[in-house]
Structures are given as C-alpha cells and as structure tokens.
Design a protein around this motif. Sequence first.
Motif, PDB file in Angstrom:
ATOM      1  N   LEU A   1       0.834  -1.204   0.000  1.00  0.00           N
ATOM      2  CA  LEU A   1       0.000   0.000   0.000  1.00  0.00           C
ATOM      3  C   LEU A   1       0.867   1.251   0.000  1.00  0.00           C
ATOM      4  CD1 LEU A   1      -2.825   1.232   0.172  1.00  0.00           C
ATOM      5  CD2 LEU A   1      -2.643   1.103   2.676  1.00  0.00           C
ATOM      6  N   SER A   2       1.945   1.213   0.792  1.00  0.00           N
ATOM      7  CA  SER A   2       2.852   2.361   0.857  1.00  0.00           C
ATOM      8  C   SER A   2       3.506   2.603  -0.491  1.00  0.00           C
ATOM      9  CB  SER A   2       3.920   2.097   1.924  1.00  0.00           C
ATOM     10  OG  SER A   2       4.885   3.123   1.921  1.00  0.00           O
ATOM     11  N   SER A   3       3.943   1.506  -1.148  1.00  0.00           N
ATOM     12  CA  SER A   3       4.572   1.624  -2.461  1.00  0.00           C
ATOM     13  C   SER A   3       3.588   2.146  -3.493  1.00  0.00           C
ATOM     14  CB  SER A   3       5.118   0.269  -2.891  1.00  0.00           C
ATOM     15  OG  SER A   3       5.665   0.332  -4.180  1.00  0.00           O
ATOM     16  N   SER A   4       2.358   1.642  -3.437  1.00  0.00           N
ATOM     17  CA  SER A   4       1.326   2.092  -4.377  1.00  0.00           C
ATOM     18  C   SER A   4       1.028   3.568  -4.180  1.00  0.00           C
ATOM     19  CB  SER A   4       0.043   1.276  -4.211  1.00  0.00           C
ATOM     20  OG  SER A   4       0.300  -0.071  -4.475  1.00  0.00           O
ATOM     21  N   THR A   5       0.990   3.965  -2.900  1.00  0.00           N
ATOM     22  CA  THR A   5       0.714   5.376  -2.606  1.00  0.00           C
ATOM     23  C   THR A   5       1.812   6.269  -3.160  1.00  0.00           C
ATOM     24  OG1 THR A   5      -0.399   4.708  -0.568  1.00  0.00           O
ATOM     25  CG2 THR A   5       0.235   7.030  -0.770  1.00  0.00           C
ATOM     26  N   ARG A   6       3.072   5.808  -2.906  1.00  0.00           N
ATOM     27  CA  ARG A   6       4.193   6.582  -3.456  1.00  0.00           C
ATOM     28  C   ARG A   6       4.128   6.631  -4.978  1.00  0.00           C
ATOM     29  NH1 ARG A   6       7.332   3.726   0.279  1.00  0.00           N
ATOM     30  NH2 ARG A   6       8.171   2.438  -1.415  1.00  0.00           N
ATOM     31  N   GLY A   7       3.800   5.481  -5.588  1.00  0.00           N
ATOM     32  CA  GLY A   7       3.700   5.425  -7.051  1.00  0.00           C
ATOM     33  C   GLY A   7       2.595   6.324  -7.567  1.00  0.00           C
ATOM     34  N   TRP A   8       1.489   6.390  -6.834  1.00  0.00           N
ATOM     35  CA  TRP A   8       0.359   7.232  -7.256  1.00  0.00           C
ATOM     36  C   TRP A   8       0.756   8.700  -7.217  1.00  0.00           C
ATOM     37  CZ3 TRP A   8      -2.712  10.981  -4.876  1.00  0.00           C
ATOM     38  CH2 TRP A   8      -3.866  11.335  -5.566  1.00  0.00           C
ATOM     39  N   PHE A   9       1.392   9.098  -6.113  1.00  0.00           N
ATOM     40  CA  PHE A   9       1.826  10.502  -5.996  1.00  0.00           C
ATOM     41  C   PHE A   9       2.883  10.839  -7.050  1.00  0.00           C
ATOM     42  CE2 PHE A   9       0.041  10.340  -1.622  1.00  0.00           C
ATOM     43  CZ  PHE A   9      -0.750  11.468  -1.704  1.00  0.00           C
ATOM     44  N   SER A  10       3.820   9.864  -7.253  1.00  0.00           N
ATOM     45  CA  SER A  10       4.881  10.088  -8.237  1.00  0.00           C
ATOM     46  C   SER A  10       4.302  10.196  -9.641  1.00  0.00           C
ATOM     47  CB  SER A  10       5.894   8.945  -8.162  1.00  0.00           C
ATOM     48  OG  SER A  10       6.870   9.082  -9.162  1.00  0.00           O
ATOM     49  N   GLY A  11       3.358   9.306  -9.977  1.00  0.00           N
ATOM     50  CA  GLY A  11       2.725   9.344 -11.296  1.00  0.00           C
ATOM     51  C   GLY A  11       1.960  10.628 -11.516  1.00  0.00           C
ATOM     52  N   ARG A  12       1.276  11.076 -10.481  1.00  0.00           N
ATOM     53  CA  ARG A  12       0.516  12.326 -10.588  1.00  0.00           C
ATOM     54  C   ARG A  12       1.456  13.508 -10.821  1.00  0.00           C
ATOM     55  NH1 ARG A  12      -1.546  16.188  -7.032  1.00  0.00           N
ATOM     56  NH2 ARG A  12      -3.599  17.007  -7.636  1.00  0.00           N
ATOM     57  N   LYS A  13       2.611  13.456 -10.143  1.00  0.00           N
ATOM     58  CA  LYS A  13       3.607  14.524 -10.283  1.00  0.00           C
ATOM     59  C   LYS A  13       4.180  14.538 -11.703  1.00  0.00           C
ATOM     60  CE  LYS A  13       7.425  16.359  -7.517  1.00  0.00           C
ATOM     61  NZ  LYS A  13       8.377  16.036  -6.434  1.00  0.00           N
ATOM     62  N   SER A  14       4.502  13.355 -12.226  1.00  0.00           N
ATOM     63  CA  SER A  14       5.048  13.256 -13.580  1.00  0.00           C
ATOM     64  C   SER A  14       4.032  13.700 -14.618  1.00  0.00           C
ATOM     65  CB  SER A  14       5.488  11.816 -13.878  1.00  0.00           C
ATOM     66  OG  SER A  14       6.529  11.426 -13.025  1.00  0.00           O
ATOM     67  N   LYS A  15       2.786  13.329 -14.408  1.00  0.00           N
ATOM     68  CA  LYS A  15       1.730  13.715 -15.340  1.00  0.00           C
ATOM     69  C   LYS A  15       1.566  15.228 -15.369  1.00  0.00           C
ATOM     70  CE  LYS A  15      -3.087  12.707 -16.462  1.00  0.00           C
ATOM     71  NZ  LYS A  15      -4.321  11.994 -16.026  1.00  0.00           N
ATOM     72  N   LYS A  16       1.613  15.835 -14.194  1.00  0.00           N
ATOM     73  CA  LYS A  16       1.492  17.289 -14.120  1.00  0.00           C
ATOM     74  C   LYS A  16       2.685  17.960 -14.799  1.00  0.00           C
ATOM     75  CE  LYS A  16       1.047  21.111 -10.831  1.00  0.00           C
ATOM     76  NZ  LYS A  16       1.049  21.486  -9.398  1.00  0.00           N
ATOM     77  N   ALA A  17       3.893  17.401 -14.591  1.00  0.00           N
ATOM     78  CA  ALA A  17       5.097  17.970 -15.213  1.00  0.00           C
ATOM     79  C   ALA A  17       5.019  17.876 -16.731  1.00  0.00           C
ATOM     80  CB  ALA A  17       6.340  17.243 -14.711  1.00  0.00           C
ATOM     81  N   ARG A  18       4.517  16.733 -17.238  1.00  0.00           N
ATOM     82  CA  ARG A  18       4.381  16.575 -18.684  1.00  0.00           C
ATOM     83  C   ARG A  18       3.401  17.573 -19.262  1.00  0.00           C
ATOM     84  NH1 ARG A  18       5.031  11.000 -17.613  1.00  0.00           N
ATOM     85  NH2 ARG A  18       2.774  10.707 -17.403  1.00  0.00           N
ATOM     86  N   LYS A  19       2.304  17.810 -18.562  1.00  0.00           N
ATOM     87  CA  LYS A  19       1.306  18.771 -19.051  1.00  0.00           C
ATOM     88  C   LYS A  19       1.882  20.187 -19.071  1.00  0.00           C
ATOM     89  CE  LYS A  19      -3.478  20.249 -18.491  1.00  0.00           C
ATOM     90  NZ  LYS A  19      -3.158  21.610 -18.908  1.00  0.00           N
ATOM     91  N   LEU A  20       2.585  20.544 -17.997  1.00  0.00           N
ATOM     92  CA  LEU A  20       3.203  21.873 -17.950  1.00  0.00           C
ATOM     93  C   LEU A  20       4.216  22.043 -19.083  1.00  0.00           C
ATOM     94  CD1 LEU A  20       3.788  22.206 -14.098  1.00  0.00           C
ATOM     95  CD2 LEU A  20       2.299  23.673 -15.474  1.00  0.00           C
TER      96      LEU A  20
END
Length: 395
Positions: A68-87
């Motif tokens: 769960l901890s790894s998934s949470t980190r992955g979710w936050f990391s993926g969201r961050k990367s997605k936002k960076a790509r959009k910017l």
Amino acid sequence: MIKILLLVIALIAGLIVGPDLAGQQGYVLISAANQTIEMSVTTLIILVVLAFASLFLLEFIIRKLFSLSSSTRGWFSGRKSKKARKLTNDGMLKLLEGDWKQAEKLVVKGVTGSDAPLLNYLAAAEAAQGRGDVENRDRYLQQAADFGTDSLATSLTRAKLQYRQGQYEEALASIQGLLDANPRNTVLLNLLKDTYLKLQDWQALLRLLPSLKRVKAVSDEEAAKLEQKAECGLMAHIATQKGSDGLLAHWNSLSRNARQQTPLIACLVKQLIGRHADSEAYIILRENLKKHPDETLIAMVPELNLPDYHPAIVKLEDLLRYNENNPVTHSALGQLYFREGKWPEARRHFEKALEIRPDVTDYAWLVDTLEKLNESGAANSLSREALKLALPHKE
C-alpha cells in the motif's frame, strides 16, 4: 499460496486424527527454568497450528502495508510526472506561439517531476531570449549543462541562441569548442558557415568549404556560390588594406580555374574601378573577352573611366562580328560613343539594342542622345514609351 495450503492440510489432519486420539491423548511436559507446562499432545498440535496461522497472517498484513505504501508513493509520483508533462507540453506550445513569458513560466515549473529536465531548461533559455533576457537565458543554459546528459545539445543550443541574438563572436567561440569532437555534424558546420558570413571572415569560410562539401551540408551549386561570395569579399578586404597592387597580386595567386570564373573577374574589375585603376581593369576585361565574351563583362566596359575609349570601341565592334544581335554589346557601344560625343553612332547602337529587347536604361540613353541631336519631339515621344515600360502592367 503454499503456506495457506499447508495450514489447511494441518487442520484437515487434525480433524481426521483427532477422534482417534480421543481418550488416549498422552501428554507433553515442557520445563524451562523453574516453570513447567503440561498439556496434551492434541493441545500442542492445535497451538502449533495456531502459531503458524498467526505468523502467516502477520506476514500477510505487513506485506499489504508495504504494498500500500509503495502504491501510494507510485500514485503521488505518477501524478507529479503527469502534471510535469502537461506543464512542459503547454510550455512548448506557448513557445511555438511566441508567448515567451508564459512559455518560460510553464517549462520552468515543469522541471520538477519532468522525465527530461534538460529539454525544459533549453526551452526556457529560448523563451528567455525571446523576451530579450540574455542573463536568464545563460542561467538556464548553465542549469541544462549541469545535468551533463547531452553536452552537445546544450552547447549547440547556446551557439544558436547567441547567433540569433547577434552575438557572433560568442557564437563562434561556442562552436569552435565543439568542432574537434564533432567534425562531421552538419548542423554545427552550417551554423559555423553562417557565423563566418556574418563576421565576414572570408578566409575561414574558404577553409571550411571542403568540410561542408564532404559531409554534403551544402550542394555543389551552393558551395560554388559560397566560394564566389567569399572570394569577392576577400578581394574587397585586400583592396581596402593593400590597394590595387595588393589586389592584383592576390588575383595572380589564385588558381587558373578561379581566374576564369566570370563572377570573380567581375568582382576584381569592380574593385579596380573603385580604386581608380581603370586601365588595369580594362586589360583584365579585354583579355577575358577574347576567351569568353560574357555579357556581364561586356556591360562593365562602359563603367571604365579611360583616357581613350577607341581601343574599347574597336574591341566591342569586333565582338559584334561574331554576334551582331547582342543587345548588351550594342548598349555598351552606344554608351562609349555617347561619351565621345559621336551622337549618330550612339543613336544607331541604342536603337538596335532596343529593337532586340526593350530596356528602360537604354531608353534613357537614347532620349539623351536625341536631345543632343536636337530632336526634342522624338525624345519626348520616346520618354512616354519608356514610362509605359517602367510602369507596372495591370492585368
């Protein structure tokens, strides 16, 4: 899965064997220090099974928590990367649209979490230059260089931006620092060629031409034009520094093939005329007109300021024997006769040139000639014809 299977087997075995052991369970004595524990064999088996079950359950819970901890980190990391790509994408679009300020803001914000921060900084440098902010441009370029993932891309971008900003000396320094390691890079060589042209470093451009042709950065036709431009530029520089004598010495040092090229001959004659070496220029023209009666060279004869135009007139009349319908030769003869005050001869040649092809300049010469002959009416009529030729035609 195997552990659960073992646990189930143990429970089934207990259920099967348990009734048989009823009434004859025996006992187990465990002694530790001053403590003793006594229990039946059945109870011990049940406790062991429960202990294993507890361990399996604890392991399962711990693994789930880590997952769960790894998934949470992955979710936050993926969201961050997605936002960076959009910017970054939005910033690149703004860069293409020329909205420098917004482009710079977006790509810089997109650096955090970006898969390729080098590209963000390079785009930010271009946007900063678009705003005229050279200081921030250089700061972004340095940040891009600090990544060290592609020094060629960073340095080449730096050189391109410096060139576009008109910082040609700085661009040259940036390019030369890359040339030894990338001698066949066509983008680099073309940028170096353009920089030499801006700096009017003609000798360096001539030295570069073999490399440009070797990697096919320019076509043969483009290379020939560049060579002519560089040679003409070099002649102008030498004429300014060393005068007509230095220019003729340089000319004689060129290859035979170069000295036969009409554009280079024309450049030489032009520079000699500009240095009041008209007699030397006429000798060059006369010798080359014997071999190649090119119209470009013929048209230059009237530009000469000679003490006696008779030899030039004789030479041009001789050329007409081989091509009597050459309008350029007739025009040149008309101008020379005009200078000598021989109006009827000038008129004849101008009229012949205009008969072959209409030309505004020859019309103007003929008008002046007719006025010298006191034929004002004919001159006025001809002026109206010339005006019609000069005005743009309406569809």
